[in-house]
Write a protein that holds these residues in place. Structure first.
Motif, PDB file in Angstrom:
ATOM      1  N   PRO A 121       0.953  -1.394   0.128  1.00 21.19           N
ATOM      2  CA  PRO A 121       0.050   0.080  -0.027  1.00 21.19           C
ATOM      3  C   PRO A 121       0.857   1.064  -0.038  1.00 21.19           C
ATOM      4  O   PRO A 121       1.852   1.221   0.595  1.00 21.19           O
ATOM      5  CB  PRO A 121      -0.642  -0.108   1.335  1.00 21.19           C
ATOM      6  CG  PRO A 121      -0.040  -1.109   1.938  1.00 21.19           C
ATOM      7  CD  PRO A 121       0.795  -1.829   1.346  1.00 21.19           C
ATOM      8  N   THR A 122       0.344   2.254  -0.555  1.00 21.71           N
ATOM      9  CA  THR A 122       1.053   3.627  -0.830  1.00 21.71           C
ATOM     10  C   THR A 122       0.299   4.845   0.028  1.00 21.71           C
ATOM     11  O   THR A 122      -0.859   4.396   0.444  1.00 21.71           O
ATOM     12  CB  THR A 122       1.475   3.795  -2.201  1.00 21.71           C
ATOM     13  OG1 THR A 122      -0.068   4.325  -2.748  1.00 21.71           O
ATOM     14  CG2 THR A 122       1.919   2.844  -2.875  1.00 21.71           C
ATOM     15  N   ASN A 123       1.010   5.969  -0.207  1.00 21.26           N
ATOM     16  CA  ASN A 123       0.475   7.161   0.472  1.00 21.26           C
ATOM     17  C   ASN A 123      -0.274   7.937  -0.834  1.00 21.26           C
ATOM     18  O   ASN A 123      -1.009   9.140  -0.346  1.00 21.26           O
ATOM     19  CB  ASN A 123       1.212   7.957   1.273  1.00 21.26           C
ATOM     20  CG  ASN A 123       1.989   7.409   2.453  1.00 21.26           C
ATOM     21  OD1 ASN A 123       0.932   6.712   3.244  1.00 21.26           O
ATOM     22  ND2 ASN A 123       3.165   7.403   2.735  1.00 21.26           N
ATOM     23  N   ALA A 124      -0.232   7.211  -1.836  1.00 17.85           N
ATOM     24  CA  ALA A 124      -1.212   7.961  -2.918  1.00 17.85           C
ATOM     25  C   ALA A 124      -2.799   8.388  -2.688  1.00 17.85           C
ATOM     26  O   ALA A 124      -3.393   7.372  -1.932  1.00 17.85           O
ATOM     27  CB  ALA A 124      -1.052   6.912  -4.401  1.00 17.85           C
ATOM     28  N   PRO A 125      -3.150   9.297  -3.141  1.00 20.24           N
ATOM     29  CA  PRO A 125      -4.398   9.736  -2.997  1.00 20.24           C
ATOM     30  C   PRO A 125      -5.588   8.293  -3.294  1.00 20.24           C
ATOM     31  O   PRO A 125      -5.477   7.982  -4.633  1.00 20.24           O
ATOM     32  CB  PRO A 125      -4.674  11.209  -3.575  1.00 20.24           C
ATOM     33  CG  PRO A 125      -3.372  11.703  -3.832  1.00 20.24           C
ATOM     34  CD  PRO A 125      -2.429  10.520  -3.864  1.00 20.24           C
ATOM     35  N   ASN A 171      -7.104   6.337   3.033  1.00 13.54           N
ATOM     36  CA  ASN A 171      -5.576   6.062   2.700  1.00 13.54           C
ATOM     37  C   ASN A 171      -5.308   4.554   2.537  1.00 13.54           C
ATOM     38  O   ASN A 171      -6.116   3.920   3.268  1.00 13.54           O
ATOM     39  CB  ASN A 171      -5.068   6.407   4.012  1.00 13.54           C
ATOM     40  CG  ASN A 171      -3.534   6.146   4.052  1.00 13.54           C
ATOM     41  OD1 ASN A 171      -3.011   5.195   3.892  1.00 13.54           O
ATOM     42  ND2 ASN A 171      -2.600   7.325   4.198  1.00 13.54           N
ATOM     43  N   GLU A 172      -4.595   4.210   1.711  1.00 12.63           N
ATOM     44  CA  GLU A 172      -4.532   2.675   1.393  1.00 12.63           C
ATOM     45  C   GLU A 172      -3.949   1.753   2.695  1.00 12.63           C
ATOM     46  O   GLU A 172      -4.453   0.792   2.613  1.00 12.63           O
ATOM     47  CB  GLU A 172      -3.614   2.559   0.355  1.00 12.63           C
ATOM     48  CG  GLU A 172      -4.020   2.719  -0.949  1.00 12.63           C
ATOM     49  CD  GLU A 172      -3.238   2.229  -2.093  1.00 12.63           C
ATOM     50  OE1 GLU A 172      -2.151   1.877  -1.955  1.00 12.63           O
ATOM     51  OE2 GLU A 172      -3.554   2.582  -3.307  1.00 12.63           O
ATOM     52  N   HIS A 173      -3.594   2.278   3.512  1.00 17.78           N
ATOM     53  CA  HIS A 173      -2.703   1.554   4.860  1.00 17.78           C
ATOM     54  C   HIS A 173      -4.043   1.049   5.709  1.00 17.78           C
ATOM     55  O   HIS A 173      -3.789   0.463   6.738  1.00 17.78           O
ATOM     56  CB  HIS A 173      -1.896   2.572   5.320  1.00 17.78           C
ATOM     57  CG  HIS A 173      -0.501   2.784   4.659  1.00 17.78           C
ATOM     58  ND1 HIS A 173       0.408   1.739   4.417  1.00 17.78           N
ATOM     59  CD2 HIS A 173      -0.117   3.686   4.166  1.00 17.78           C
ATOM     60  CE1 HIS A 173       1.464   2.158   3.840  1.00 17.78           C
ATOM     61  NE2 HIS A 173       1.176   3.437   3.437  1.00 17.78           N
TER      62      HIS A 173
END
Length: 471
Positions: free
Chosen positions: A28-32, A256-258
């Motif tokens: 997972p990333t911090n991308a929108p 958030n993907e996280h």
């Protein structure tokens, strides 16, 4: 009691250990997320994590981890193994991939996501199949609660059908943070409290809790073998294709993907824990599998739920929570089934859902269809639901395996690939030999399942060129 507590601990550890492994490989990333980039105030709406978790749990659960677990417990405590292993290695993986791939694809419905990675033929099949299945499910989850309400109040079933359909219409039409975002967290808390009440009532009841027996304890014996019948019967308590239609609803709300692991994988583990509790309670309070089977046969699973709640928590609270379980939970699955159908249709026909007129285009015909189906005899059709549910889950797992080979190097594809192979074997074996299937001997089902699983394996190997080397 030891077996139950070990199984409970295994599920909790499974979330932290295997869940973190799944997350690590998916990266997972911090991308929108689509909740931010496509925010529209209707379907794409950022929500607090605790609300998303509660909504997801209620969306995917309904009566699945209750009725399915009670049905699976008729085979005995061996059901604990499938609930634990199925939840950790199949159901949790399935739900996480359904939600995360949907998020990576802009919040697309599972039909569009599966079609992109498995081809146009599968896309068209899934579009039609899933809409029909979800409309049927909504019809069943209308008549069931309406019938119970009729028995409790004496008011006509048809009046309750109309009331429930009107609620479905509003929940399908209004923004996700209104009815669903407002009521579901409350019902989700009640759902969890009910399970915990049953668990503590069972533990402190003084009744002996059966320990693990790796044997078929079904009253019908060899006529109902554990494999594959128990695996299909447990359904949502271990893995469910219906979840794949629900996860994209929340993939449009996660900021958030996280947060995907606690929401998707975590909600499935929570459902597995609830299924484990109900399976244990069924065997404990009815003094074994024969008593449980007799209770379900005479009064239905709903009557068994009511009696367990009453015995474990007392008349007043037990009755109230039982009613939430057998009336509210199916309704909360019925409305999100229709909402999911609207999203599938809007993705199919590429019609934005910001304007209410665009939502009415899909919502009105679906409500009319559900209303018509509630007047028909569809029981013979619904016997296939458990099998079709697991078949959809199998397709989604194959999608996850293909996705991982295309997006990541190495052997990370094995996380969805292994349960996909196993569930292919389970679903094919079942439909070949089940009473509602082709009714062939078990040996025929096993041979056909091995052949079809091999076909899937070589098709995947030749198409995706996965890395099976040990280096």
């Amino acid at each position: 009691m030891t077996t139950f507590l070990v199984a409970l601990a295994a599920l909790i550890l499974g979330y932290f250990i295997y869940g973190s492994i799944v997350e690590k490989f998916f990266k997972p990333t911090n991308a929108p997320t689509p909740a931010i980039t496509k925010r529209d105030g209707v379907d794409f709406v950022p929500l607090p994590t605790w609300k998303i978790f509660m909504i997801q749990l209620l969306n995917i659960a309904g009566l699945g981890p209750i009725f399915g677990a009670l049905g699976g417990a008729i085979w005995g405590t061996s059901v604990y193994l499938w609930i634990v292993l199925g939840t950790i290695f199949a159901g949790g993986v399935h739900d996480y991939f359904a939600g995360m791939v949907s998020m990576r694809e802009g919040g697309k419905s599972i039909t569009e996501v599966v079609g992109k990675y498995l081809g146009a033929g599968v896309l068209n099949f899934m579009r039609v199949f899933m809409v029909i299945l979800l409309v049927l499910l909504s019809a069943v989850f209308t008549v069931g609660p309406a019938g119970l309400l009729e028995k409790l109040t004496g008011i006509s079933l048809q009046i309750f059908v109309v009331v429930i359909l009107f609620y479905y219409f509003l929940a399908t039409l209004l923004p996700v943070d209104k009815i669903i975002g407002g009521l579901y967290p409350i019902f989700g808390i009640c759902f969890i409290v009910m399970a915990l009440g049953v668990m503590f009532g069972m533990i402190f009841s003084g009744l002996p809790m059966p320990e693990m027996q790796l044997a078929n304890l079904h009253p019908k014996g060899d006529a109902m073998p554990i494999f594959p019948f128990m695996f299909i019967t447990v359904a949502c308590g271990a893995i469910s294709g219906f979840h794949a239609t629900q996860s994209p609803i929340m993939s449009r709300c996660i900021p958030n993907e996280h947060l995907a692991r606690p929401v998707f994988y975590g909600a499935m583990v929570c459902e597995g824990i609830i299924a484990l509790i109900w399976a244990a309670a069924g065997i404990t309070f009815f003094h074994g599998t024969e008593g449980l089977a007799a209770e379900i046969s005479s009064g239905g699973a709903g009557a068994a739920v009511y009696k367990i709640c009453q015995d474990s928590m007392g008349g007043g609270i037990g009755m109230a929570l039982a009613m939430i379980g057998v009336i509210v939970c199916p309704i909360t699955s019925g409305d999100t089934a229709l909402r999911s159908s609207r999203l599938i249709l809007s993705d199919w026909f590429d019609l934005a859902q910001v304007k209410i007129k665009s939502r009415l285009v899909f919502a009105v015909p679906m409500i009319i269809a559900v209303g018509i189906i509630t007047q028909l005899d569809y029981n013979s059709v619904w016997r296939y639901f458990a099998w079709t549910n697991q078949t959809v889950a199998t397709i989604v797992l194959w999608m996850g395996a293909v996705y991982m080979t295309k997006k990541f190097s190495g052997r990370s594809f094995l996380i969805p690939f292994i349960p996909a192979m196993f569930m292919t074997f389970v679903t094919v074996t079942y439909i070949i030999q089940a009473p509602e299937g082709l009714q062939f001997p078990a040996v025929v089902g096993n041979i056909v399942a091995i052949i079809l699983a091999a076909v899937c394996f070589f098709q995947f190997k030749n198409t995706c060129k996965p890395n099976f080397t040990l280096k």
